[in-house]
Design a protein around this motif. Structure first.
Motif, PDB file in Angstrom:
ATOM      1  N   UNK A 111       0.832  -1.200   0.000  1.00 28.44           N
ATOM      2  CA  UNK A 111       0.000   0.000   0.000  1.00 28.44           C
ATOM      3  C   UNK A 111       0.866   1.250   0.000  1.00 28.44           C
ATOM      4  N   UNK A 112       1.945   1.227   0.771  1.00 26.82           N
ATOM      5  CA  UNK A 112       2.814   2.414   0.807  1.00 26.82           C
ATOM      6  C   UNK A 112       3.472   2.645  -0.545  1.00 26.82           C
ATOM      7  N   UNK A 113       3.865   1.592  -1.228  1.00 23.53           N
ATOM      8  CA  UNK A 113       4.433   1.742  -2.569  1.00 23.53           C
ATOM      9  C   UNK A 113       3.402   2.320  -3.530  1.00 23.53           C
TER      10      UNK A 113
ATOM     11  N   UNK B  24      -5.576   3.011  -2.891  1.00 18.27           N
ATOM     12  CA  UNK B  24      -6.454   1.855  -2.622  1.00 18.27           C
ATOM     13  C   UNK B  24      -6.954   1.232  -3.932  1.00 18.27           C
ATOM     14  N   UNK B  25      -7.034   2.030  -4.985  1.00 20.73           N
ATOM     15  CA  UNK B  25      -7.440   1.516  -6.291  1.00 20.73           C
ATOM     16  C   UNK B  25      -6.282   0.861  -7.033  1.00 20.73           C
ATOM     17  N   UNK B  26      -5.056   1.238  -6.702  1.00 16.08           N
ATOM     18  CA  UNK B  26      -3.850   0.743  -7.389  1.00 16.08           C
ATOM     19  C   UNK B  26      -3.258  -0.478  -6.708  1.00 16.08           C
ATOM     20  N   UNK B  27      -3.275  -0.517  -5.386  1.00 13.22           N
ATOM     21  CA  UNK B  27      -2.589  -1.552  -4.601  1.00 13.22           C
ATOM     22  C   UNK B  27      -3.150  -2.949  -4.892  1.00 13.22           C
ATOM     23  N   UNK B  28      -2.289  -3.904  -5.256  1.00 11.91           N
ATOM     24  CA  UNK B  28      -2.751  -5.268  -5.514  1.00 11.91           C
ATOM     25  C   UNK B  28      -3.419  -5.937  -4.304  1.00 11.91           C
ATOM     26  N   UNK B  29      -2.955  -5.652  -3.098  1.00 14.28           N
ATOM     27  CA  UNK B  29      -3.598  -6.219  -1.907  1.00 14.28           C
ATOM     28  C   UNK B  29      -5.015  -5.665  -1.767  1.00 14.28           C
ATOM     29  N   UNK B  30      -5.177  -4.373  -2.003  1.00 12.70           N
ATOM     30  CA  UNK B  30      -6.509  -3.775  -1.937  1.00 12.70           C
ATOM     31  C   UNK B  30      -7.413  -4.382  -2.996  1.00 12.70           C
ATOM     32  N   UNK B  31      -6.893  -4.567  -4.189  1.00  9.90           N
ATOM     33  CA  UNK B  31      -7.692  -5.156  -5.257  1.00  9.90           C
ATOM     34  C   UNK B  31      -8.056  -6.604  -4.945  1.00  9.90           C
TER      35      UNK B  31
END
Length: 139
Positions: free
Chosen positions: A58-60, A118-125
């Protein structure tokens, strides 16, 4: 999706075992937390590993979207909390809370950057629609 990288780990012994990455860079002893019936022996657990992975990813993502808008998020911090507990119908579920701080960035800008991350992060997705994820902007 075009795969850019595949991480591989092998676990022996479940929550009381060891996890080792195929390149040898990650070797961790696993131990069940006392709160879940463990002995209190030293070791990490899947929830801590997930929390670390989500926070780093998320930080990245946050730094990426900030950079695109010429905002410095290099001093940001993410505190990731992953909870585990029983769910209706049996089994266990997870929930995530991400506490995000971006020093030197006003609250409104920070909230926009966090939502974009949050839209970019793979974990969020991967978690979206599957487990509760709460984003707390602490600017």
């Amino acid at each position: 999706m075009k795969i850019l990288y595949t991480a591989e780990t092998t676990v022996h012994g479940g929550r009381e075992g060891e996890a080792r990455s195929s390149d040898g860079n990650l070797v961790v002893k696993l131990a069940t937390p006392k709160e879940m019936g463990g002995t209190g022996e030293p070791g990490t657990n899947p929830e801590q590993l997930f929390a670390a992975g989500y926070a780093a990813c998320f930080q990245s993502a946050l730094m990426l979207v900030a950079r695109r808008q010429h905002v410095d998020a290099g001093k940001s911090t993410i505190v990731s909390k992953v909870g585990i507990g029983p769910i209706a119908g049996g089994g266990f579920g997870l929930e995530v809370e991400l506490h995000i701080s971006i020093p030197g960035v006003d609250h409104e800008t920070a909230e926009k950057l966090v939502e974009q991350a949050h839209q970019v992060c793979p974990y969020s997705n991967a978690t979206r629609g599957n487990i509760p994820v709460t984003l707390v902007v602490e600017n």
